[in-house]
Design an enzyme around this catalytic site. Structure first.
Site, PDB file in Angstrom:
ATOM      1  N   GLY A  84       0.801  -1.178   0.100  1.00  0.00           N
ATOM      2  CA  GLY A  84       0.038  -0.085  -0.030  1.00  0.00           C
ATOM      3  C   GLY A  84       0.995   1.440  -0.114  1.00  0.00           C
ATOM      4  N   ALA A  85       2.296   0.898  -0.286  1.00  0.00           N
ATOM      5  CA  ALA A  85       2.891   2.370  -0.013  1.00  0.00           C
ATOM      6  C   ALA A  85       2.938   3.404  -1.139  1.00  0.00           C
ATOM      7  CB  ALA A  85       4.448   1.953   0.190  1.00  0.00           C
ATOM      8  N   GLU A  86       2.139   2.931  -2.222  1.00  0.00           N
ATOM      9  CA  GLU A  86       2.063   3.860  -3.269  1.00  0.00           C
ATOM     10  C   GLU A  86       0.764   5.067  -2.835  1.00  0.00           C
ATOM     11  OE1 GLU A  86       3.209   0.913  -4.548  1.00  0.00           O
ATOM     12  OE2 GLU A  86       4.585   2.225  -4.683  1.00  0.00           O
TER      13      GLU A  86
ATOM     14  N   THR B 153       6.427  -1.074   3.074  1.00  0.00           N
ATOM     15  CA  THR B 153       5.704  -2.498   3.328  1.00  0.00           C
ATOM     16  C   THR B 153       6.516  -3.571   3.034  1.00  0.00           C
ATOM     17  OG1 THR B 153       4.885  -1.839   0.910  1.00  0.00           O
ATOM     18  CG2 THR B 153       3.509  -0.923   2.925  1.00  0.00           C
TER      19      THR B 153
ATOM     20  N   ASP C 199      11.235   4.511  -5.659  1.00  0.00           N
ATOM     21  CA  ASP C 199      10.270   3.437  -5.657  1.00  0.00           C
ATOM     22  C   ASP C 199      11.192   2.070  -5.987  1.00  0.00           C
ATOM     23  OD1 ASP C 199       7.960   1.847  -5.399  1.00  0.00           O
ATOM     24  OD2 ASP C 199       7.772   1.588  -7.433  1.00  0.00           O
TER      25      ASP C 199
ATOM     26  N   LYS D  57      14.832  -4.155  -6.653  1.00  0.00           N
ATOM     27  CA  LYS D  57      14.754  -3.307  -7.905  1.00  0.00           C
ATOM     28  C   LYS D  57      15.717  -2.332  -8.341  1.00  0.00           C
ATOM     29  CE  LYS D  57       9.494  -2.531  -7.450  1.00  0.00           C
ATOM     30  NZ  LYS D  57       8.509  -1.321  -7.194  1.00  0.00           N
TER      31      LYS D  57
ATOM     32  N   CYS E  71      -6.456   7.419 -13.055  1.00  0.00           N
ATOM     33  CA  CYS E  71      -6.339   6.441 -14.111  1.00  0.00           C
ATOM     34  C   CYS E  71      -4.976   6.060 -14.841  1.00  0.00           C
ATOM     35  CB  CYS E  71      -7.097   7.039 -15.210  1.00  0.00           C
ATOM     36  SG  CYS E  71      -8.556   7.781 -14.565  1.00  0.00           S
TER      37      CYS E  71
ATOM     38  N   HIS F  95      -4.117   3.146 -16.857  1.00  0.00           N
ATOM     39  CA  HIS F  95      -4.170   3.315 -18.434  1.00  0.00           C
ATOM     40  C   HIS F  95      -3.321   4.053 -19.017  1.00  0.00           C
ATOM     41  CE1 HIS F  95      -8.153   1.375 -18.516  1.00  0.00           C
ATOM     42  NE2 HIS F  95      -8.462   1.736 -17.414  1.00  0.00           N
TER      43      HIS F  95
HETATM   44 CA    CA Z   1       6.249   0.262  -4.659  1.00  0.00          CA
END
Ligand code: CA
Length: 700
Positions: free
Chosen positions: A197-199, A255, A320, A347, A627, A631
Site C-alpha cells: 500500500g506504499a503507493e 511495506t 520506488d 529493484k 487512471c 491506462h
Molecule cells: Ca512500490
C-alpha cells in the site's frame, strides 16, 4: 532373496499407508518436517519450497534427456481473468493454490479433482487500493491448516481437508489502503504476514500470529510512526533519527509485501522492506536522511520479532526502489571461506551478497543497466549516487534506470545447487521522474509525489528513448557476473523460475510459452504453448514416484506477441488462466482457444464534444490521479494488452456509457471497479473530455 522380498513388501505397505493417509489431505507440516523440506521431494511445503527459498528441487526424473516426453497430465480453469502469481503448495496428496481476489483452490494431485474452494468475498471496490492488480502469490500450510492473506487485509486459516474457515483475523486498519498479495510464511507455529500500500500512503510492518488460535504474538514496524504516539521500541527511536519533517502523514511506507526467508541454524527471519510513501523523498523527509528501514533487508528474531540487523540498499529511497524482492539463502565458498549468505536482486539493479549472520556486505554489482549509482562502496556499504539522478533534491527531471518496475520485481528467482548460479527474471526499464510540484495528499488515491504524465512526456521527447527488455539471466553470485542470458520476445513483464537437478531451468513467458532451458548454457530444451501469458513460478514434486511440474498461467490478457500470441483477440481483461500439471508421458490437451473477436478500431468514431479548457484541465488532473497508473500517462496505454487504450474506448460515446463503467462499475468483474466513492459526476465528465481531447490529438 527373501530379504529383498521382505523389503519390497514393506515398501509397498508403507506406500499404501501413505496413500490412505493422503486421502485425508492432512497438510501435516510441523517444525521437523519443514526444516528438512529439502529431503521431501514428494512435496512443495512452502512458498520457496524450503526456508532458504532457493526454489531448487533435487528431482531429476525430468532431465535434459527425458524432457522431450514431458506432457500435460491435467489442467484446471481458474474462475477469474485477473493476474495469476501464485506458487502452489503440495503436501499429503493435495495441491493448494491461490488465485486473484485471494480465492483458494485445493486439488487432488493425482486426479486433478477439485477438493474445495474458499472465496473470501473481497469487495471488488477494494481493487482500487491494489497498485498492481488483485493478485495473490500463495498460501502457507501448517499442521492441518491452510493460510491465506486476503486483499482486504485479513489472515484466514482453513481446514486443509475441507476448506472450512478455522479462524480469521484482520491484520490491518481497514480504513486505510492496505492490501495483502504476498504468501504467508510459517516458522515454529507462527504465521507471518506483511502487506502493501506504499503507493497510496501506509506504514509498513510484519505481524506474527499463532497458527493454532490466530492470536497476535508480535508485530515489527519497518518505519517509525508519529512521534506524538510514542515509538514502539528503541529500534524505532533510532530509526526516527534518520527521518525529518512529518513523514508519518502518509505513513512513510516500507511495506513488507513479498520476500521472507528463514535460517533455522541462525534462527533468523529475513524480511524485505519496500519503498517510501510518498516516493519523492523531498515530500516525505524534506531534510533528507536515510529513512530506515526503507529499501532494506531486516533480520529479526522469529520468536518475538526483535531486531537483529539490517542492510539498507537505498538510503533515502526516492525512486520506488523496494527491497521486497526475493531473498534467498545459500552456502558458498567465497575467497576460500565457507559463507552462509543472503542474496537479493532488488529493484535498484544491484545484486547483493550479504553475510547471513550479521548482514555484512560481501559484494554488490549491477545485474541490469543502472544509471542512478556508479557502484556500491564495499567499505561503507552505501551506493555512490550519480549527481542528477536524485530528482527530488535537484527538483530537475531525470530519466533513471531501472524505473519503478525494477531491474527485478517479485518474480521468484532460483538457485541451482549444481551450477551454483542464480537464475534471475530481469527487466531492463526506465522512467522519467518529474517531481510533482503541485502535490497534495489524495486520501483515496495514488500518492507518489511524482508527475507520471510529465515523466512520460520527458521520455517521449528523447531523440532515442530507452527501450524495455525482459530477460532470463544466469548469474554467478561469487564472481558477480552474467553467465548466460535469454532475451524474451515481449519486452515488458517476466515470470518466476524453477531450477532442478535434472539440469533444467523452467520459466514461462509473456508470449504464451512454458520453457525448459539447459541450466549451464541457457539453450532451449523444451517448450509448450499454454494459451496464456505466464507470470507465476513453477513447482515440482513427485506423485506415486513420478515427477510432476505444476504451474499457474495467466496474466490479465492474452499474449499479443510471440509464438503463443492469440490470433483471435488482444482484448484486455481476457485470459486463459489455469493450473497446468505436467509429467513424462502426459497426453492431456488444452481445449481449443475460444474465439473472442473484439470490434476493430476502424468502426470506432470519436465523439465530437465541446469542452472548456478548464474542464479538460480538471479532467487531466483527475486522470493523472486515478487512471494514469493503469491506462497510461497522457492516455497512451503502455500495456494495451492488459489495460485498454481509452482513446479507442467505445465507452467514450456518451456520458451515460462512460459513467456506467467509471461510476457504476459495469466492468468490475473484469477489473475496472467503480470510482464513485472518489469521483463525482463532474470529475467523470471532465476525464471523458480530457480523454477525447487526447484521442483527437493522436488522430490528427
Ligand atoms: Ca512500490
Amino acid at each position: 532373496m527373501h530379504l529383498r522380498f521382505f523389503v519390497l513388501t514393506l515398501m509397498v505397505s508403507c506406500t499404501g499407508a501413505a496413500y490412505a493417509q493422503n486421502q485425508n489431505y492432512t497438510a501435516n507440516i510441523d517444525v521437523e518436517r519443514i526444516v528438512s523440506a529439502d529431503e521431501q521431494n514428494d512435496s512443495w511445503l512452502s512458498y520457496g519450497r524450503t526456508y532458504d527459498e532457493q526454489r531448487y528441487s533435487p528431482l531429476e526424473q525430468i532431465n535434459q534427456e527425458s524432457i522431450s516426453e514431458l506432457g500435460l497430465a491435467w489442467f484446471a480453469d481458474m474462475s477469474t481473468s485477473r493476474g495469476q502469481e501464485a506458487t502452489p503448495i503440495v503436501v499429503d496428496g493435495a495441491l493448494y493454490v491461490s488465485t486473484a481476489w485471494s480465492v483458494v483452490h485445493a486439488f487432488d494431485v493425482r486426479t486433478g479433482e477439485q477438493l474445495w474452494t474458499y472465496d473470501p468475498q473481497i469487495d471488488r471496490a477494494k481493487g482500487r487500493d491494489a497498485c498492481c492488480d488483485v493478485v495473490n502469490r500463495g498460501v502457507a500450510a501448517w499442521d492441518g491448516s491452510i493460510y491465506v492473506g486476503t486483499l482486504d487485509g485479513r489472515l484466514v486459516a482453513l481446514d486443509s481437508a475441507t476448506g472450512e474457515v478455522e479462524w480469521e483475523v484482520v491484520t490491518v486498519d481497514q480504513s486505510l489502503p492496505y492490501t495483502i498479495t504476498g504468501a504467508p510464511r510459517i516458522i515454529k507455529g507462527l504465521v507471518l504476514i506483511g502487506n502493501g500500500g506504499a503507493e497510496y500512503g501506509v506504514r509498513g510492518y510484519v505481524t506474527a500470529y499463532d497458527a493454532e488460535s490466530g492470536e497476535q504474538v508480535w508485530r515489527f514496524y519497518t518505519v517509525p510512526g508519529n512521534p506524538a504516539d510514542g515509538y514502539e521500541s528503541d529500534v524505532m527511536t533510532a530509526a526516527a533519527n534518520t527521518w525529518t519533517g512529518q513523514w508519518w502523514n502518509l505513513g512513510g511506507g516500507g511495506t513488507v509485501w513479498d520476500a521472507m526467508a528463514y535460517d533455522a541454524d541462525l534462527d533468523l527471519l529475513y524480511i524485505g522492506v519496500g519503498n517510501g510513501s510518498p516516493w519523492n523523498q523531498a515530500l516525505r523527509s524534506p531534510e533528507g536522511g536515510d529513512n530506515l528501514f526503507l529499501s532494506s533487508i531486516v533480520a529479526l528474531d522469529p520468536d518475538d520479532g526483535s531486531y537483529r540487523w539490517h542492510y539498507q540498499t537505498v538510503p533515502g529511497e526516492t525512486w520506488d526502489y523496494t527491497a521486497t524482492q526475493h531473498i534467498m539463502l545459500a552456502d558458498m565458498e567465497i575467497d576460500g571461506a565457507e559463507r552462509r549468505v543472503v542474496m537479493q536482486a532488488p529493484k535498484n539493479g544491484f545484486f547483493y551478497v550479504l553475510d547471513a549472520a550479521n548482514g555484512d556486505l560481501i559484494s554488490a554489482e549491477p545485474y541490469t543497466p543502472v544509471n542512478w549509482a556508479t557502484h556500491v562502496d564495499l567499505e561503507t556499504g552505501r551506493p555512490v549516487e550519480v549527481p542528477g539522478a536524485r530528482f527530488d533534491k535537484t527538483n530537475q527531471p531525470a530519466i533513471v534506470l531501472p524505473g519503478p518496475l525494477g531491474g527485478h520485481n517479485w518474480y521468484p528467482m532460483a538457485y541451482s545447487q549444481d551450477t551454483n548460479l542464480v537464475y534471475i527474471p530481469v527487466t531492463e526499464n526506465f522512467m522519467g521522474y518529474v517531481p510533482d510540484n503541485e502535490f497534495t495528499v489524495d486520501p483515496e488515491g495514488w500518492n507518489t509525489g511524482v508527475d507520471f504524465g510529465r515523466g512520460f512526456q520527458l521520455v517521449q521527447s528523447q531523440a532515442e528513448p530507452p527501450v524495455n527488455a525482459s530477460l532470463l539471466k544466469a548469474w554467478d553470485p561469487i564472481a558477480q557476473e552474467e553467465v548466460w542470458r535469454v532475451q524474451h520476445e515481449v519486452g515488458t513483464g517476466n515470470a518466476g523460475v524453477l531450477a532442478t537437478a535434472g539440469g533444467l531451468v523452467f520459466q514461462g513467458n509473456r508470449s504464451g510459452e512454458f520453457v525448459a532451458y539447459d541450466d549451464a548454457t541457457g539453450e532451449r530444451r523444451w517448450s509448450t504453448l499454454v494459451q496464456a501469458g505466464v507470470m507465476a513460478a513453477p513447482a515440482t514434486f513427485t506423485v506415486d514416484g513420478e515427477q510432476h511440474i505444476a504451474i499457474l498461467v495467466g496474466t490479465p490478457a492474452l499474449p499479443s506477441e510471440g509464438p503463443g500470441a492469440s490470433t483471435s483477440t488482444t482484448s484486455a481483461s481476457t485470459n486463459n488462466s489455469r493450473l497446468l500439471m505436467f509429467r513424462l508421458g502426459g497426453d492431456a490437451e488444452l481445449p481449443e482457444m475460444a474465439d473472442i473477436t473484439s470490434a476493430t478500431s476502424d468502426e470506432f468514431v470519436l465523439p465530437q464534444i465541446s469542452a472548456t479548457n478548464e474542464l479538460i484541465s480538471q479532467g487531466e488532473t483527475a486522470y493523472n490521479q486515478n487512471c494514469a497508473v493503469c491506462h497510461g500517462p497522457s492516455v497512451v496505454s503502455t500495456r494495451p494488452e492488459t489495460y485498454p487504450d481509452l482513446r479507442m474506448s467505445r465507452r467514450l460515446e456518451s456520458d451515460a456509457t462512460w459513467n456506467a463503467v467509471v461510476l457504476e462499475g459495469e466492468l468490475q468483474d473484469r477489473g475496472m471497479v467503480s470510482f464513485a466513492e472518489i469521483l463525482g459526476a463532474g470529475d467523470a465528465e471532465a476525464i471523458r473530455a480530457y480523454v477525447i481531447t487526447q484521442a483527437s490529438l493522436t488522430q490528427q
